[in-house]
Design an enzyme around this catalytic site. Sequence first.
Site, PDB file in Angstrom:
ATOM      1  N   GLU A  43       0.828  -1.206   0.000  1.00 21.48           N
ATOM      2  CA  GLU A  43       0.000   0.000   0.000  1.00 21.48           C
ATOM      3  C   GLU A  43       0.869   1.266   0.000  1.00 21.48           C
ATOM      4  OE1 GLU A  43      -3.799   1.818   2.499  1.00 21.48           O
ATOM      5  OE2 GLU A  43      -2.352   0.527   3.514  1.00 21.48           O
ATOM      6  N   LYS A 116     -10.277   2.440  -2.216  1.00 26.00           N
ATOM      7  CA  LYS A 116     -10.489   1.877  -0.884  1.00 26.00           C
ATOM      8  C   LYS A 116     -11.815   2.331  -0.290  1.00 26.00           C
ATOM      9  CE  LYS A 116      -7.789   1.606   3.440  1.00 26.00           C
ATOM     10  NZ  LYS A 116      -6.476   2.019   4.000  1.00 26.00           N
ATOM     11  N   CYS A 153      -5.840  -2.786   2.511  1.00 25.03           N
ATOM     12  CA  CYS A 153      -5.555  -2.625   3.933  1.00 25.03           C
ATOM     13  C   CYS A 153      -6.802  -2.710   4.810  1.00 25.03           C
ATOM     14  CB  CYS A 153      -4.785  -1.335   4.168  1.00 25.03           C
ATOM     15  SG  CYS A 153      -3.888  -1.328   5.759  1.00 25.03           S
TER      16      CYS A 153
END
Length: 291
Positions: A43, A116, A153
Amino acid sequence: MAKVKVGMVQMTCSNVKQDNLSKAMQGIRDAAAKGAQIVCLQELFTSLYFCDVEDYENFTLAEAIPGATTNALSELAAELNVVIIASLFEKRTQGLYHNTTAVIDADGSYLGKYRKMHIPDDPAYYEKFYFTPGDLGYKVFKTKFATLGVLICWDQWYPEAARITALMGAEILFYPTAIGWATSQDEATNIEQYNAWQTIQRSHAVANGIHVVSVNRVGMEQNGAMQFWGGSFVANPFGSLLFKASHDKEETTVVELDLSKTDQYRTHWPFLRDRRIDSYQPITKRFIDED
């Protein structure tokens, strides 16, 4: 393709963007030399993890996607005949930013991006200051070697993200990640936190009968206050570890996955087939009514 080789580049980062990009590209070359067909980067690999503070200057790190970095990676993908999964800080337009992963096919073509969806706001992880939640929904990408699902994540703590992406046809779930230990913590806390992080992702592999690949950064950042814990890993559809990286070293690793076994896992333990979507109706109806 029944078997596919995936590469993971676990690396330290600096405050020089071009140096980080060059290191990542060398990692991709190294993985390709070991036979990798799909390579996943960690990431936000082009910078230090900047979300430890709320600083307007950090918005200058953002870039367009597609843009300069994806163009460079597209050339590399075509040269090496590898798929590249690249997590970047996206500037969507003036004042609007996302934590985004781009997917580039083995011929260098840009296949698209995932933004995300789940954004944390914890001490040293002030991501809501920087990132707008994703607006593209969950995504799968049909590449030369496999159909990929990409989450990022904090998404990894949510079973719905993995389930929806698997139902959309993903053959492998990839999680580019940046997570670490506060260096003020004791070792028992460190072990417990890492085990929780790994366990939740291995559970997604089991619940969805799918391989999971998680790539995390490593090294000391935030003036020594944060040790990113590495520990990148690959789990098969029963959650068994096929590989686990160290907690303190840069590593470029290639692992072969046998995707033909997915059908066997899902047939004998049919968690995906036996899902009850209707069981969500009471709670989804409540949310709709409240709105």
